[in-house]
Design an enzyme around this catalytic site. Sequence first.
Site, PDB file in Angstrom:
ATOM      1  CB  THR A  88      -0.929  -0.001   1.230  1.00  0.00           C
ATOM      2  OG1 THR A  88      -1.778  -1.149   1.160  1.00  0.00           O
ATOM      3  CG2 THR A  88      -1.781   1.258   1.284  1.00  0.00           C
ATOM      4  CB  ILE A 124       4.886   1.114   3.968  1.00  0.00           C
ATOM      5  CG1 ILE A 124       3.991   0.734   5.150  1.00  0.00           C
ATOM      6  CG2 ILE A 124       4.748   2.599   3.641  1.00  0.00           C
ATOM      7  CD1 ILE A 124       2.508   0.938   4.904  1.00  0.00           C
ATOM      8  CE  LYS A 125       4.061   0.186  -4.889  1.00  0.00           C
ATOM      9  NZ  LYS A 125       3.194  -0.071  -6.064  1.00  0.00           N
ATOM     10  CB  VAL A 126       8.409   4.879   0.378  1.00  0.00           C
ATOM     11  CG1 VAL A 126       8.854   6.327   0.479  1.00  0.00           C
ATOM     12  CG2 VAL A 126       7.698   4.455   1.645  1.00  0.00           C
TER      13      VAL A 126
END
Length: 315
Positions: A88, A124-126
């Site tokens: 996400t 967690i997509k960054v």
Amino acid sequence: MNQLESLKQFTTVVADTGDFRQLGQFKPQDATTNPSLILKAVQKADYQPLLKETVARFKGRALDEVMDRLLVRFGCEILSIIPGRVSTEVDARLSFDANASYTRGERIVELYQAEGIHIDRVLIKVAATWEGIQAAERLERRGIHTNLTLLFSFCQAVACGQARVQLISPFVGRIYDWYKKSAGAAWDEAANAGANDPGVKSVRQIYNHYKHFGIATEVMGASFRNAGQITALAGCDLLTISPELLAQLAASEAPLARSLDAGAARSLDLPAVNYDETGFRYALNEDAMATEKLAEGIRAFAADAIKLEQLMVAA
């Protein structure tokens, strides 16, 4: 055995979609989402109720919080179907703010935990900017696993490895797009296919570097334009694939052999490479393709986040 089944022998197959109703037929281990995929999904009639329910339930809350809750709602639906992890994404508008990216990533995980989802099932997509990588390093130290996205260059991959992030997503198709557009009429599709595809070559270089130096960060090829790019990367740790290309692989009975091999990578003669902030920024700047595609990708994801907010306001 079809190509999708063959691929699963070498590689963890991940579905790249927000349309979770398509997941069951392909039986992926993991799934990835981003604001663009969620925007695409909520514009379909099947997902309108989910959008409206989320907006109504959290009416009066800050728009950025409601958007995170919508992303988490999709993520929870996906996790009810797949056995593994969902990725996400943190709002791309925070790509140059390490502290804000960290805080947003922390909040997304807390929202998942409130729904009973274990922290190990969420990535967690960054964006793989310098600031994004620093935020990811902090999240990893907190026990929150990360997926560094919009990765187009070797220097981004090296910096992610140094930060000990969980996973990176090199964008095969967008690298291919840039080189094809740059070449114009001189582009030779056949000569640049398969193992010679510039996007495939980029992932192979990163994979070999990681395996040679014992870097634990997982490599997940992403953003594919054709099935040939996927089959040329059989053996990569993970590949995240659109439902359309998953269907193509499932329909093909052509033989599929491993292309990437950790054992072979360990025997290569490769130089050690490290980057501090100054070296990273200079190396990225020297790579015209990566500089342009990273900026373009951030703009596109940010624009779709704004469109998603507009849909929420109108819901």
